[in-house]
Design an enzyme around this catalytic site. Structure first.
Site, short mmCIF file in Angstrom:
data_model
loop_
_atom_site.label_atom_id
_atom_site.label_comp_id
_atom_site.label_asym_id
_atom_site.label_seq_id
_atom_site.Cartn_x
_atom_site.Cartn_y
_atom_site.Cartn_z
N ASP A 18 -3.19 7.22 -13.50
CA ASP A 18 -3.76 7.26 -12.17
C ASP A 18 -2.63 7.44 -11.18
OD1 ASP A 18 -6.49 7.04 -12.48
OD2 ASP A 18 -6.35 4.89 -12.93
N GLU A 70 -0.77 2.71 6.96
CA GLU A 70 -0.36 3.96 7.60
C GLU A 70 0.12 3.70 9.02
OE1 GLU A 70 -3.20 3.51 6.03
OE2 GLU A 70 -3.37 5.03 4.46
N SER A 98 -8.23 6.85 15.73
CA SER A 98 -8.06 5.61 16.46
C SER A 98 -7.07 5.88 17.59
CB SER A 98 -7.51 4.52 15.53
OG SER A 98 -6.26 4.91 15.03
N ASP A 101 -9.36 0.20 -14.71
CA ASP A 101 -9.78 -1.16 -14.40
C ASP A 101 -11.23 -1.23 -13.95
OD1 ASP A 101 -9.40 0.16 -12.05
OD2 ASP A 101 -7.90 -1.22 -11.23
#
Lengths: 673, 255, 548
Positions: free
Chosen positions: A302, A343, A377, A511
């Site tokens: 992954d 971020e 935002s 998972d």
């Protein structure tokens, strides 16, 4: 844990004696033959006692004992771990949802139980109601508590772990007596250890060699009798009389020739291999899986969390024409001051590190949070309206405000996407200021790991939900061989099947519940301990540390296991050459004096030659126990290089070592025999 | 026949296969080969060696002699001696290979008027072999009352072999001696085929003076014939130069 | 000169390697049947386009071989009633059984003397036919095994009848026909003359006899059979008249076993794998041939020292060196033809011939049998070496798992067990011991050689041994049957098991099986395993004889 502790040998001695029982030993045909030989020579020595015979008898018994010791030591290490686990498996009671109180051992699949803070979870299951912090140190060794909540991928709880806070309802998923801890104990103890495919194959080869040498030794008898008869002038010797080679010598020769070294150490190597995984906090549900790990030719990894750190970080501020970098940086920082996402934080940090912009307190600011609808935002302060967000969203906002974003913005955005980054467009009212380049950072050292994999012949495939462009960029940076972009669980499964159809063995980590089919399909499926029970059930290994990078180590351990077996087999067979040079002249030089030329080691006497070979044969087992437990050194490299190295050490070494060893022993004992 | 169980079908196929292949390979092939071969090639006549002895088996002096043969040059009982390289101890009625070699060497030497001596041989033409015991040694191929070829070996006395006594318990020690052989190897060994048509050039040259004398021919003439009937190595490197005895003797007879 | 002889053989084989190897590939891989073959299949009642699973393949092979044994036995027993019997009586039952088994198993051990036992028809229709088909059977098995490596996920390994017929008619027969004419040109006889007497120059009577020798001689070598028309085999001037026919016969012996490695490389689609197997065979063969030459030329033993050369049992036209080369070639393959008598070789020279056979005749081995034997050894090598690189061992992309290693081990077990048990039983009973001609360790070597030769389907002998007794005919017959067909069954089972697999793609983690490293490893494993198995026996035989 230290690789090897001499004290363990002493502690394991009683077990080694117990294993002398033929009923246990029959699983190991090579050693069973040695034991039968030991019994036979004991009888002979009793009937016709002399020092030489008794010395051989003692060393034959020691040979069996040393083999048992190897196994016992290997098992002993597991037992110690099992004891720790067992300590946590106290008698617990369970409170069912109905209020009924039962013993934990009586719980069945589907029972629902209530566990409150301070209680031990009575069995493996899924949280179906509530959220709690759980201490899982009993199985992971990790003391920090973890959160378990209903629904989602963090719902699985393990029996024997302790709820620290809150109250949860758990639906039991295990069958009685088959809890995770039960299985763990069984695994580390090696209680129901089954032979793995390669081990079975190797055992067959060893059995064949044993048969050959058995035949070679037994059929020698009539030949020897005839040779003795044809030379009536030669007096009887201890080794050869008119009745042929003496039973003691014949058994000695047989034991020296059959592959006792590898026969003695084979099961210890297997147990130790599992043990090495356990030490790295990985539980393999079967030895077969460990072996398969060595064969893996495709690794599915992954992207997030395995290859990359998993959080995108600001790496660049790219202003449009007419805007200064400093200006863009200031705007980006301003818009992110209240943004607590990784971020957002990274933009603030980057602005500070690169442009010296300090964090500041902004008064009377109206923070505009990110929503799934606006996809941006920002902040309104002092008449400034600053926004940052997805390119399309911000540009639309600019246009709505009457601005006209230039072509250049699109170009920058595309360039960033193309390089695998995430573009965040920063705008003020009707003007686009520039673009923040967010990058997903590849973990340090990954490229080297993947180069290593490639040398080992393993293809790495990165799995990501990103678009192909982004995926390709990261794949290139990380140095994986291939990638699967915009991957759905179905894509993953299909990829695994496709690889397997081409004859490849596939390993992956997972998972989530949606990983379960792929985990089940893959040859080596490592489930994260933090994952769901469905994932853990589907995989054949569980990583208690939930560290997906560990897959690479698992592969190496699998390889090391096979290499150790191969190396010691080679060593064992190569040893035979020297033993022949010791024993054949000892048996026949009396009849055919020319054969003394074969006594290249110039051993003192026939008796000392035979005894030296037998003693060497036994001692080499003990000497190699540490190696069997530790595994031979494995450095990732191409098959060809590995083979050259191992051949040199264990092939050539296997030929030379016994010549030296037997000669040394002969020097030591020549005065006694 | 498709109704038959498959294992029977298989055996039927096997039976038919043997029959069909026997016709093709066992009848047609050899017959066609014979036809073509006889049409294309002539059979050679001097392939098989023969012995040039009289009715009693003694060599006839005017002929070059062939090699010893374990088969007596009988094509219906071809054989080699098959005696091993360490066959050195005579048994009653069964001389060892070494003794055979020694005896032939002596005989050839006598016939050609040269020394028949060889390493490991004693002048009487038997193998020089001792059976050594702790207190004595026996020259095992020399039956009493012969004089042993050495009187002592490593300090123990050497005796002659008493017939009937079993010396198996002794250690076998062949004694090389210091003789050098004049008689060539092929003259003292039996061939593999038992029909060897050839002798070595050396053996032919050894015989040349005797043949020349018996036939009243100059030795040069005989040597020239030897050269004429010597086959060199094929293509210069295959096999060994060899003299075809039958062809040579036939040529001599023709004059 | 002896070195040039060896070198020229290598050069000649190198020249035909590619064309013949590729031709054989086309023969076995092709899907078309020619007219003769179609008629043959119709006569046989088989459908040539249906493929067989390994079991059916093995059953067809065994059925064919069993019928062959009955047929060869029967023809010997009634030869006096048929044509061209030359007046010979029926062959005694135990010899007839031994001979039938011997020729059907490609052993061609001869408990009889051809010139005074077998009529021309028996030689042609019984013995020479088996020279062809037993060779074709060996090739078929090898090809089936190679198909096992080459195929992916397949249940079938070919059609035995097609492989048998094609191998016989398209490969063996054409070469044999041309080869026979070459031999006739060299002087080998090809006629139907029976025994008669001629008068020698000195007026004595000499028995001579002819026969269809060339047509049988050529396939005797080409099919690595070895059963001579005459008792003294390729030493006989009618079978091998000149030094160059001798060269040609050695060439024929090595021809197919060597070139089959090319066919193998073609079939698995990797020529370099074929070269690697060829290299293994080549290294062992050249070493063995050179050593045999060295030992024989040195002549280290009492009699050769007395003689001055190891000339006992050798013919002048071949000399010591070329005889030694023939001896090595015939035992490195399953031929067993001889142009000189191994019994009289020096101890170590004789040991080389023994050891060559003990290697399992894999360098280059019998037609087909050499290739499949070598591939089995490669499988065993790959297994041990493969573990050492940390993967489940694989060869040519096929995993060597428990089933494969079981079959390979069983294959490897058969002949040593037969040799050692056979020899031990013989050494322990009167009937066995009575056969010795020589005494001491050499006598033991004779018996060891007999069982080694029979179990490995070679057919040569330390010829002093007297084996035309019921005890030996039965014992050696059993060794020949078991030594031939048990390994074949295991190989075919292995082929079936491999064919089913999907190959694992090659990667840097795969053990490369075409490099010198692997070649050296297979050579090492082969020699060490065989040496370890037979060292006690060799110590009591040739080694004891040679070191004193």
């Amino acid at each position: 844990m230290a690789a090897f502790d001499p004290q363990q040998m002493i502690k394991s001695l009683p077990d080694a004696f117990k294993k002398l029982n033929p009923a246990t030993l029959w699983r190991n045909p090579v050693m069973l033959i040695v034991e039968i030989g030991a019994v036979f020579t004991t009888v002979l020595a009793v009937l016709e006692p002399n020092f030489f015979s008794w010395a051989i008898v003692v060393w034959l018994w020691l040979t069996v004992l040393f083999a048992n010791l190897a196994e016992a030591v290997a098992e002993g290490r597991g037992k110690a771990q099992a004891a720790t686990l067992r300590a946590t498996k106290r008698d617990t009671t369970a409170v069912k949802v109905s209020g009924e109180v039962v013993s934990a051992t009586e719980l069945k699949q589907g029972d629902e139980v209530v566990v409150v803070a301070g209680e031990i979870i009575p069995g493996d299951g899924d949280v179906i109601e509530g959220i709690a912090s759980v201490d899982e140190s009993a199985i992971t060794g990790e003391s920090a508590p973890v959160i378990r909540e209903s629904g989602g991928d963090r719902s699985a709880v393990t029996g024997g772990t302790k709820v620290l806070s809150d109250r949860i309802v758990v639906r039991i998923t295990q069958k009685p007596g088959e809890s995770f801890i039960d299985r763990m104990i069984a695994l580390v103890e090696g209680a129901n250890r089954q032979k793995t495919p390669n081990e079975i194959a190797l055992n067959i080869l060893l059995a064949a060699l044993t048969i050959i040498f058995l035949v070679a030794t037994v059929t020698m008898q009539p030949m020897a009798i005839w040779a003795k008869g044809a030379n009536p002038g030669i007096p009887d010797s201890l080794a050869l009389t008119g009745d042929g080679v003496s039973g003691i010598v014949l058994v000695s020769l047989l034991v020296c020739l059959i592959p006792t070294t590898i026969g003695a150490l084979l099961s210890a190597i297997g147990i130790a291999g599992m043990d090495r995984l356990v030490q790295r906090n990985v539980l393999a549900m079967s030895g077969r899986a460990v072996e398969a790990a060595g064969d893996v030719s495709t690794l599915l990894l992954d992207k997030t969390g395995t290859i990359t750190l998993g959080n995108r970080q600001a790496a660049e501020f790219l202003p449009v024409a007419g805007v200064g970098e400093q200006e863009l940086a200031e705007a980006a920082q301003l818009s992110s001051l209240a943004d607590e996402t990784p971020e957002g934080r990274s933009i603030v940090v980057f602005a500070k590190e690169r442009y010296g912009l300090r964090e500041r307190d902004v008064h009377d600011a109206e923070w505009v949070p990110f929503t799934a609808q606006t996809r941006m935002s920002g902040v309104n302060v002092g008449g400034r309206e600053v926004r940052k967000g997805a390119a399309t969203a911000v540009m639309k906002w600019v246009r709505d405000n009457g601005g006209h974003p230039t072509e250049q913005v699109g170009a920058i955005v595309d360039a960033i996407s193309g390089s695998g980054g995430t573009p965040l467009v920063v705008a003020q009212k009707d003007q686009v200021l520039g673009v923040v380049h967010l990058k997903d950072t590849v973990k340090p050292g990954m490229r080297e790991r993947f180069d290593e994999m490639r040398r080992m012949g393993i293809r790495t495939v990165m799995i990501t939900g990103d678009n192909p462009l982004t995926a390709k960029a990261i794949a290139d940076e990380a140095g994986v061989d291939d990638f699967l972009a915009e991957a759905t669980p179905e894509d993953k499964l299909a990829l695994i099947k496709r690889e397997q159809e081409g004859g490849r063995l596939v390993a992956m980590t997972g998972d989530g519940t949606n990983d379960a089919p792929a985990l089940a399909q893959s040859d080596v499926g490592v489930a994260m301990n933090t994952g769901t029970s469905a994932a853990k059930e589907a995989g054949n290994m569980v990583d208690l540390d939930s560290n997906p990078t560990k897959l690479i180590e698992i592969v190496e351990i699998g390889k090391q296991l096979l290499i150790t077996r191969g190396a010691l087999t080679t060593f064992s067979i190569a040893n035979d050459i020297a033993k022949y040079f010791a024993i054949i002249p000892a048996m026949f030089a009396a009849v055919y004096p020319g054969l003394d030329a074969l006594n290249v080691m110039r051993l003192d006497s026939p008796q000392s030659a035979i005894l030296s070979a037998v003693v060497f044969n036994a001692i080499v087992i003990v000497a190699l126990i540490p190696l069997a437990l530790r595994g031979v050194k494995y450095r990732p490299s191409s098959a060809s290089k590995l083979l050259s190295r191992n051949l040199l050490v264990y092939g050539l070494g296997g030929i030379v070592a016994p010549f030296i060893g037997i000669k040394l022993i002969d020097l030591l004992i020549s005065g006694i025999v | 026949m498709n109704r038959l169980p498959s294992w029977i079908r298989q055996h039927l196929a096997a039976l038919r296969a043997v029959a069909v292949l026997t016709v093709i390979l066992g009848v047609v092939y050899p017959l066609v080969t014979t036809g073509v071969a006889q049409a294309l090639f002539n059979e050679k006549t001097d392939l098989i060696g023969q012995s040039f002895t009289d009715a009693e088996g003694n060599p006839v002096g005017k002929y070059f002699q062939s090699r010893p043969s374990a088969a007596g040059y009988d094509m219906l009982a071809t054989a080699a001696s098959n005696l091993g390289p360490e066959d050195v101890v005579d048994a009653p009625g069964k001389p060892s290979l070494l003794t055979q070699v020694c005896a032939r060497s002596v005989a050839v030497g006598r016939l050609e008027g040269v020394s028949g001596a060889r390493p490991y041989c004693i002048p009487e033409g038997v193998g020089a072999v001792l059976k050594v015991f702790p207190d004595r040694a026996v020259s095992v191929n020399q039956a009493c009352p012969a004089q042993p070829f050495v009187s002592a070996y490593e300090g123990v006395k050497v005796e002659c072999a008493k017939p009937g006594e079993d010396y198996a318990a002794g250690r076998t020690v062949p004694i090389r001696g210091n003789a050098t052989a004049v008689v060539p190897p092929d003259a003292v060994t039996a061939s593999g085929s038992g029909l060897d048509p050839h002798i070595s050039v050396a053996y032919a040259e050894l015989q040349a003076p005797r043949v020349a004398k018996e036939r009243g021919l100059p030795v040069e003439r005989v040597n020239a014939l030897i050269e004429q009937y010597t086959t060199g190595r094929s293509l210069g490197f295959m096999g060994e130069p060899a003299v075809n005895v039958l062809a040579l003797n036939t040529a001599l007879d023709k004059g | 000169m002896g070195w040039l002889f060896i070198l020229s053989l290598i050069v000649a084989l190198a020249l035909v390697y590619k064309p013949l190897g590729d031709y054989m590939h086309r023969v076995y891989a092709g899907t078309k049947h020619n007219g003769v073959e179609r008629v043959t299949y119709r006569l046989l009642g088989v459908r040539p386009d249906t493929e067989q699973r390994w079991g059916a393949y093995a059953r067809s092979l065994l059925a064919f071989s069993i019928i062959s044994i009955f047929f060869v036995y029967a023809l010997q027993r009634v030869q006096d009633e048929l044509w061209l019997s030359l007046g010979f009586a029926p062959v005694p039952d135990h010899i007839a059984w031994n001979t039938a088994v011997s020729f059907v198993t490609n052993t061609n051990w001869q408990a009889y003397s051809g010139e005074n036992t077998m009529g021309h028809l028996t030689q042609m229709a019984a013995l020479a036919v088996q020279n062809f088909v037993s060779a074709a059977v060996g090739m078929a098995v090898a090809i089936a095994l190679v198909r096992g490596f080459a195929r992916r996920g397949s249940d079938t390994i070919g059609n035995f009848w097609v492989d048998l017929v094609r191998g016989t008619l398209r490969i063996l027969l054409p070469i044999a026909f041309v080869g026979a004419l070459v031999l006739v040109a060299g002087g080998v006889v090809q006629n139907f003359v029976g025994p008669h007497e001629i008068t020698t120059l000195t007026g004595n009577v000499q028995n001579v006899t002819g026969g269809p020798v060339a047509s049988q001689e050529v396939i005797k070598e080409l099919g690595t059979n070895g059963g001579g028309f005459y008792n003294t085999n390729s030493a006989h001037p009618y079978e091998n008249p000149t030094a160059w026919t001798n060269w040609f016969e050695i060439f024929l012996i090595l021809l197919i076993p060597v070139t089959l490695t090319r066919t193998f490389g073609r079939m698995v689609g990797q020529l370099r794998q074929g070269y690697a197997i060829l290299a293994v065979m080549g290294v062992i063969a050249v070493a063995s041939i050179v050593l045999t030459n060295v030992f024989e030329l040195a002549g280290n033993a009492t009699v050769p020292q007395a003689v001055g050369a190891a000339m006992e049992g050798k013919d002048v036209r071949f000399g010591v060196a070329n005889s030694a080369t023939f001896a090595a070639a015939t035992t490195l393959t399953s031929t067993g033809a001889v142009n000189s008598f191994h019994d009289s070789y020096t101890p170590f020279g004789g040991m080389m011939t023994l050891f060559n056979m003990m290697l399992g005749e894999v360098a280059p081995g019998g037609v087909g049998a050499g290739l499949y034997g070598m591939l089995v050894l490669a499988v065993i090598t790959v297994f041990v070496a493969g573990l050492m690189v940390g993967r489940t061992p694989e060869y040519l992309g096929k995993k060597i798992g428990a089933r494969e290693i079981k079959l390979a081990s069983l294959y490897f077990l058969v002949t040593p067990v037969l040799v050692l048990i056979g020899t031990a039983v013989a050494m322990g009973n009167e009937a066995g011991l009575a056969a010795m001609l020589n005494s001491g360790p050499h006598g033991f070597s004779e018996i060891l050689y007999a069982f080694t030769s029979a179990s490995n389907n070679n057919g040569s002998a330390f010829g002093g041994v007297t084996v035309n007794t019921p005890w030996y005919d039965v014992a050696l017959g059993m060794c020949m049957v078991l030594g031939r067909f048990l390994p074949i069954i295991f190989v075919l089972a292995l082929a079936g098991s491999l064919a089913k697999q999907t190959p694992v793609p090659e990667s840097a983690g795969t053990l490369p099986t075409h490099r010198p490293q692997f070649v050296g490893l297979v050579v090492g494993v082969t020699i060490v395993l065989v040496a370890l198995t037979f060292l006690p026996a060799l110590a009591l035989g040739p080694i004891a004889e040679g070191l004193f």
